[in-house]
Write a protein that holds these residues in place. Sequence first.
Motif, PDB file in Angstrom:
ATOM      1  N   HIS A  69       0.846  -1.200   0.000  1.00 43.23           N
ATOM      2  CA  HIS A  69       0.000   0.000   0.000  1.00 43.23           C
ATOM      3  C   HIS A  69       0.881   1.249   0.000  1.00 43.23           C
ATOM      4  O   HIS A  69       1.985   1.243   0.552  1.00 43.23           O
ATOM      5  N   SER A  70       0.380   2.305  -0.627  1.00 45.77           N
ATOM      6  CA  SER A  70       1.056   3.596  -0.524  1.00 45.77           C
ATOM      7  C   SER A  70       0.019   4.704  -0.636  1.00 45.77           C
ATOM      8  O   SER A  70      -1.111   4.480  -1.084  1.00 45.77           O
ATOM      9  N   PHE A  71       0.426   5.895  -0.210  1.00 41.64           N
ATOM     10  CA  PHE A  71      -0.449   7.061  -0.214  1.00 41.64           C
ATOM     11  C   PHE A  71       0.318   8.247  -0.791  1.00 41.64           C
ATOM     12  O   PHE A  71       1.550   8.293  -0.713  1.00 41.64           O
ATOM     13  N   PRO A  72      -0.394   9.233  -1.362  1.00 41.33           N
ATOM     14  CA  PRO A  72       0.281  10.464  -1.771  1.00 41.33           C
ATOM     15  C   PRO A  72       0.974  11.113  -0.575  1.00 41.33           C
ATOM     16  O   PRO A  72       0.540  10.939   0.575  1.00 41.33           O
ATOM     17  N   GLU A  73       2.046  11.848  -0.853  1.00 43.63           N
ATOM     18  CA  GLU A  73       2.857  12.442   0.212  1.00 43.63           C
ATOM     19  C   GLU A  73       2.018  13.180   1.255  1.00 43.63           C
ATOM     20  O   GLU A  73       2.173  12.966   2.458  1.00 43.63           O
ATOM     21  N   ALA A  90      -4.591   0.475  14.745  1.00 36.09           N
ATOM     22  CA  ALA A  90      -4.191  -0.925  14.736  1.00 36.09           C
ATOM     23  C   ALA A  90      -3.229  -1.293  15.866  1.00 36.09           C
ATOM     24  O   ALA A  90      -3.032  -2.479  16.138  1.00 36.09           O
ATOM     25  N   LYS A  91      -2.633  -0.287  16.505  1.00 37.53           N
ATOM     26  CA  LYS A  91      -1.578  -0.520  17.493  1.00 37.53           C
ATOM     27  C   LYS A  91      -0.475  -1.392  16.890  1.00 37.53           C
ATOM     28  O   LYS A  91       0.063  -2.292  17.528  1.00 37.53           O
ATOM     29  N   SER A  92      -0.183  -1.112  15.623  1.00 38.14           N
ATOM     30  CA  SER A  92       0.847  -1.843  14.888  1.00 38.14           C
ATOM     31  C   SER A  92       1.712  -0.832  14.155  1.00 38.14           C
ATOM     32  O   SER A  92       1.188   0.112  13.554  1.00 38.14           O
ATOM     33  N   ARG A  93       3.018  -1.030  14.169  1.00 37.11           N
ATOM     34  CA  ARG A  93       3.925  -0.036  13.596  1.00 37.11           C
ATOM     35  C   ARG A  93       3.986  -0.128  12.082  1.00 37.11           C
ATOM     36  O   ARG A  93       3.764  -1.187  11.485  1.00 37.11           O
ATOM     37  N   ALA A  94       4.260   0.994  11.460  1.00 35.93           N
ATOM     38  CA  ALA A  94       4.536   1.046  10.019  1.00 35.93           C
ATOM     39  C   ALA A  94       6.046   1.057   9.833  1.00 35.93           C
ATOM     40  O   ALA A  94       6.767   1.711  10.585  1.00 35.93           O
ATOM     41  N   TYR A  95       6.520   0.341   8.815  1.00 35.38           N
ATOM     42  CA  TYR A  95       7.960   0.219   8.585  1.00 35.38           C
ATOM     43  C   TYR A  95       8.481   1.214   7.558  1.00 35.38           C
ATOM     44  O   TYR A  95       9.693   1.322   7.371  1.00 35.38           O
ATOM     45  N   THR A  96       7.576   1.910   6.869  1.00 33.03           N
ATOM     46  CA  THR A  96       7.981   2.991   5.958  1.00 33.03           C
ATOM     47  C   THR A  96       7.022   4.156   6.167  1.00 33.03           C
ATOM     48  O   THR A  96       6.038   4.032   6.903  1.00 33.03           O
ATOM     49  N   GLY A  97       7.288   5.250   5.470  1.00 30.51           N
ATOM     50  CA  GLY A  97       6.413   6.408   5.569  1.00 30.51           C
ATOM     51  C   GLY A  97       5.142   6.279   4.751  1.00 30.51           C
ATOM     52  O   GLY A  97       4.308   7.176   4.749  1.00 30.51           O
ATOM     53  N   GLY A  98       5.005   5.152   4.028  1.00 32.59           N
ATOM     54  CA  GLY A  98       3.756   4.903   3.318  1.00 32.59           C
ATOM     55  C   GLY A  98       3.615   5.596   1.982  1.00 32.59           C
ATOM     56  O   GLY A  98       2.514   5.637   1.424  1.00 32.59           O
ATOM     57  N   HIS A 132      -2.319 -26.698   0.775  1.00 36.96           N
ATOM     58  CA  HIS A 132      -2.872 -25.849  -0.286  1.00 36.96           C
ATOM     59  C   HIS A 132      -2.035 -25.852  -1.548  1.00 36.96           C
ATOM     60  O   HIS A 132      -2.537 -25.548  -2.634  1.00 36.96           O
ATOM     61  N   LYS A 133      -0.757 -26.173  -1.417  1.00 37.89           N
ATOM     62  CA  LYS A 133       0.224 -26.262  -2.511  1.00 37.89           C
ATOM     63  C   LYS A 133       0.782 -24.879  -2.876  1.00 37.89           C
ATOM     64  O   LYS A 133       0.070 -23.878  -2.873  1.00 37.89           O
ATOM     65  N   THR A 134       2.067 -24.878  -3.198  1.00 36.60           N
ATOM     66  CA  THR A 134       2.755 -23.612  -3.452  1.00 36.60           C
ATOM     67  C   THR A 134       2.344 -22.934  -4.760  1.00 36.60           C
ATOM     68  O   THR A 134       2.665 -21.760  -4.963  1.00 36.60           O
ATOM     69  N   ASP A 135       1.631 -23.639  -5.651  1.00 35.15           N
ATOM     70  CA  ASP A 135       1.185 -22.970  -6.871  1.00 35.15           C
ATOM     71  C   ASP A 135      -0.003 -22.055  -6.623  1.00 35.15           C
ATOM     72  O   ASP A 135      -0.475 -21.374  -7.540  1.00 35.15           O
ATOM     73  N   LYS A 136      -0.467 -21.988  -5.339  1.00 37.10           N
ATOM     74  CA  LYS A 136      -1.561 -21.087  -4.994  1.00 37.10           C
ATOM     75  C   LYS A 136      -1.222 -20.216  -3.783  1.00 37.10           C
ATOM     76  O   LYS A 136      -2.105 -19.751  -3.077  1.00 37.10           O
ATOM     77  N   ILE A 137       0.085 -19.988  -3.574  1.00 35.07           N
ATOM     78  CA  ILE A 137       0.558 -19.111  -2.503  1.00 35.07           C
ATOM     79  C   ILE A 137       1.319 -17.947  -3.126  1.00 35.07           C
ATOM     80  O   ILE A 137       2.155 -18.146  -4.010  1.00 35.07           O
ATOM     81  N   LEU A 138       1.027 -16.730  -2.680  1.00 36.54           N
ATOM     82  CA  LEU A 138       1.692 -15.532  -3.181  1.00 36.54           C
ATOM     83  C   LEU A 138       2.489 -14.873  -2.059  1.00 36.54           C
ATOM     84  O   LEU A 138       1.967 -14.683  -0.949  1.00 36.54           O
ATOM     85  N   PHE A 139       3.711 -14.499  -2.358  1.00 32.16           N
ATOM     86  CA  PHE A 139       4.500 -13.711  -1.408  1.00 32.16           C
ATOM     87  C   PHE A 139       3.925 -12.306  -1.336  1.00 32.16           C
ATOM     88  O   PHE A 139       3.744 -11.631  -2.358  1.00 32.16           O
ATOM     89  N   GLY A 140       3.608 -11.856  -0.123  1.00 35.19           N
ATOM     90  CA  GLY A 140       3.125 -10.495   0.082  1.00 35.19           C
ATOM     91  C   GLY A 140       3.526 -10.029   1.465  1.00 35.19           C
ATOM     92  O   GLY A 140       3.713 -10.841   2.385  1.00 35.19           O
ATOM     93  N   THR A 141       3.666  -8.723   1.645  1.00 37.63           N
ATOM     94  CA  THR A 141       4.144  -8.203   2.932  1.00 37.63           C
ATOM     95  C   THR A 141       3.169  -7.273   3.635  1.00 37.63           C
ATOM     96  O   THR A 141       3.265  -7.080   4.838  1.00 37.63           O
ATOM     97  N   ASP A 142       2.254  -6.657   2.901  1.00 35.14           N
ATOM     98  CA  ASP A 142       1.364  -5.624   3.446  1.00 35.14           C
ATOM     99  C   ASP A 142       2.138  -4.361   3.795  1.00 35.14           C
ATOM    100  O   ASP A 142       1.720  -3.588   4.654  1.00 35.14           O
ATOM    101  N   SER A 143       3.290  -4.148   3.147  1.00 35.11           N
ATOM    102  CA  SER A 143       4.056  -2.925   3.379  1.00 35.11           C
ATOM    103  C   SER A 143       3.119  -1.715   3.250  1.00 35.11           C
ATOM    104  O   SER A 143       2.301  -1.662   2.335  1.00 35.11           O
ATOM    105  N   PRO A 144       3.172  -0.751   4.166  1.00 35.75           N
ATOM    106  CA  PRO A 144       4.206  -0.526   5.179  1.00 35.75           C
ATOM    107  C   PRO A 144       4.016  -1.286   6.495  1.00 35.75           C
ATOM    108  O   PRO A 144       4.793  -1.112   7.435  1.00 35.75           O
ATOM    109  N   TRP A 145       2.992  -2.138   6.586  1.00 35.98           N
ATOM    110  CA  TRP A 145       2.703  -2.825   7.855  1.00 35.98           C
ATOM    111  C   TRP A 145       3.537  -4.085   8.046  1.00 35.98           C
ATOM    112  O   TRP A 145       3.631  -4.602   9.162  1.00 35.98           O
ATOM    113  N   GLY A 146       4.140  -4.556   6.994  1.00 37.30           N
ATOM    114  CA  GLY A 146       5.092  -5.655   7.091  1.00 37.30           C
ATOM    115  C   GLY A 146       6.421  -5.198   6.514  1.00 37.30           C
ATOM    116  O   GLY A 146       6.449  -4.449   5.536  1.00 37.30           O
ATOM    117  N   GLU A 147       7.526  -5.620   7.133  1.00 34.75           N
ATOM    118  CA  GLU A 147       8.846  -5.199   6.673  1.00 34.75           C
ATOM    119  C   GLU A 147       9.273  -6.111   5.530  1.00 34.75           C
ATOM    120  O   GLU A 147       9.354  -7.323   5.691  1.00 34.75           O
TER     121      GLU A 147
END
Length: 282
Positions: free
Chosen positions: A8-12, A26-34, A235-250
């Motif tokens: 995810h990202s947002f305009p400055e 969320a009481k969860s830290r962001a790892y970038t400025g978004g 579930h098998k790896t042909d149906k798994i996607l790498f994702g981080t939810d950045s900025p909420w995941g590093e």
Amino acid sequence: MIIDAHTHSFPEGIAVKAIPKMEAMAKSRAYTGGTNSALLESMEKAGIDVSVLLPVATNARQVEKLNDIAIKNNEGFTGKGLFSLGAMHPEFEAYSSELKRISENGITGIKLHPAYQDTDLDDIRFLRIIEKASELGLTVVIHAGLDIGIMPHNFSSVKHICKVLKEVAPEKFVLAHMGSWKGWDEVEKSLCGEKVFLDTSFSLGSYEPPEGVFVPESETKMLGEEQFLRIVKKHKTDKILFGTDSPWGEQKRTLEKIKQLIPDEREQAAVLCENSKRIFEI
């Protein structure tokens, strides 16, 4: 190539206000400025080639504007950098023509967030949107399970998801957060093996509260490694996607963890690149 399927990202001007507000909710830290620039910097550090942006329309008025931004972004996409999906909202009445418009303009999928859109996933309005999107060949990504900042109601539970699969049977349906955030036991029982993709975003290990905010350790725990591997195996790896939810995941840390847990080169390539490349047409 490595593709982060969930960012995810947002305009400055918006990010500087939105990120602290969302951290507090969320009481969860962001790892970038978004922002886009912050995300690109994070990608470079992590060795990630493409990040898929998932814009969320929190009201119907935002839909066309967010999609215009996504179309403009993708016009400049060269195979590396930021690739955007489109947005849709259950109260947007002209959903059919808007989905057709974005499909014709280089957008290959949409993001739906039932919690932020205050509507259960099995609502007829969502079902119509998902059905039309699938008809057009678009990938549909949903926030699956509880939302950390909007609890306790679960707008996109496994029960809701199963109803969508039964009534609509979408062709390319991505369930964020390994199928259902905080609902992984139900994922194991009811979703493993079904015709859905699971992304790894904001699911493994524990999340970190913002500096100065106390959250009991028991609450920060998410999906354990053993259960993650059971789900992947079933579930098998042909149906798994790498994702981080950045900025909420590093990004760098999440990528290293996925590589560690899925060491087989063929399976790793599927999760880190090939599956996303195929369904998002990157």
